[in-house]
Design an enzyme around this catalytic site. Sequence first.
Site, PDB file in Angstrom:
ATOM      1  N   HIS A 253       0.818  -1.211   0.000  1.00 38.68           N
ATOM      2  CA  HIS A 253       0.000   0.000   0.000  1.00 38.68           C
ATOM      3  C   HIS A 253       0.855   1.266   0.000  1.00 38.68           C
ATOM      4  CE1 HIS A 253      -4.071  -1.564   0.295  1.00 38.68           C
ATOM      5  NE2 HIS A 253      -3.608  -2.514   1.081  1.00 38.68           N
TER       6      HIS A 253
ATOM      7  N   ASP B 191      -7.277  -2.226  -2.031  1.00 41.87           N
ATOM      8  CA  ASP B 191      -8.220  -3.161  -1.420  1.00 41.87           C
ATOM      9  C   ASP B 191      -9.607  -2.783  -1.908  1.00 41.87           C
ATOM     10  OD1 ASP B 191      -6.127  -4.277  -0.051  1.00 41.87           O
ATOM     11  OD2 ASP B 191      -6.627  -3.381   1.891  1.00 41.87           O
TER      12      ASP B 191
ATOM     13  N   GLU C 109      -5.993 -13.090   0.794  1.00 38.77           N
ATOM     14  CA  GLU C 109      -6.708 -11.814   0.872  1.00 38.77           C
ATOM     15  C   GLU C 109      -7.477 -11.616  -0.429  1.00 38.77           C
ATOM     16  OE1 GLU C 109      -4.181  -8.539   1.916  1.00 38.77           O
ATOM     17  OE2 GLU C 109      -3.706  -9.365   3.884  1.00 38.77           O
TER      18      GLU C 109
ATOM     19  N   HIS D 178      -7.400  -7.866  -1.967  1.00 37.85           N
ATOM     20  CA  HIS D 178      -6.171  -7.109  -2.225  1.00 37.85           C
ATOM     21  C   HIS D 178      -5.665  -7.358  -3.653  1.00 37.85           C
ATOM     22  CE1 HIS D 178      -2.238  -5.313  -0.796  1.00 37.85           C
ATOM     23  NE2 HIS D 178      -1.847  -5.948  -1.898  1.00 37.85           N
TER      24      HIS D 178
END
Length: 248
Positions: A107, A114, A164, A167
């Site tokens: 990030h 996300d 995830e 993501h």
Amino acid sequence: MEKIVVKKEEIYKGNLILVNRENDIKEKIKENNLKPFDKEYSDILLENNANIELQKALNHIKSENKIVPVSGYRTLEEQKEIYQTSLKENGEKFTKQYVAYPNCSEHQTGLAIDLGLNQENIDFIRPSFPYTGICQEFRNIATKYGFIERYTKNKENITKISSEEWHFRYVGYPHSEIMKQNNQCLEEYIKYLEKFEYGKSVLSYKDYEISYMKIEEDFNEIFIKENEIIDISGNNIDGIIITKRRKR
């Protein structure tokens, strides 16, 4: 034939930089390279090209606000705060599974987003992005726009991050498509590209030729033909990935 000089610092810049616990961020993205997701989500930033391609992908599936951005670019300070808050609220085991250590978070590059299914309550750390419906439609076409689902269940032993579903990481086309076809996570792909040493071998994909150059000198030379377009990205470890495309 045109000569391009590549500086050693380029190792730490570009769409293909590998960021994880073993390879932390060396170069901070410049603010003028970041762009708000849109007017409604003006506080969620993404690297310029990544944002352009993400909007194209969402428009392609006519998401019409059914999919929303949850978290984009984070400063080091923001990542520290998220990490420490999660430690207090969720404990060490959970945090290590789902929150990257500060300066080891994608990030912070501006290349990660996300995404969440638009619903009343959205979990900031683990937003719902199921493998059905509009979310799966996005997942199916994401690689055509340069995005990969970064952390999947079958690669947890390599990424050291739990699955995830929300993501997504921008690596650029055609790398995203090659990774999908080869069933490779970014760690595997970066290692795989080392086989294609610049000047000796290339990975060919459609109109593209991809090669890897280990960088040991402060200044390095690359040559391109008049009918070629070139993109250079560091791997954030020891070298650069050179992607050439023949002009149509």
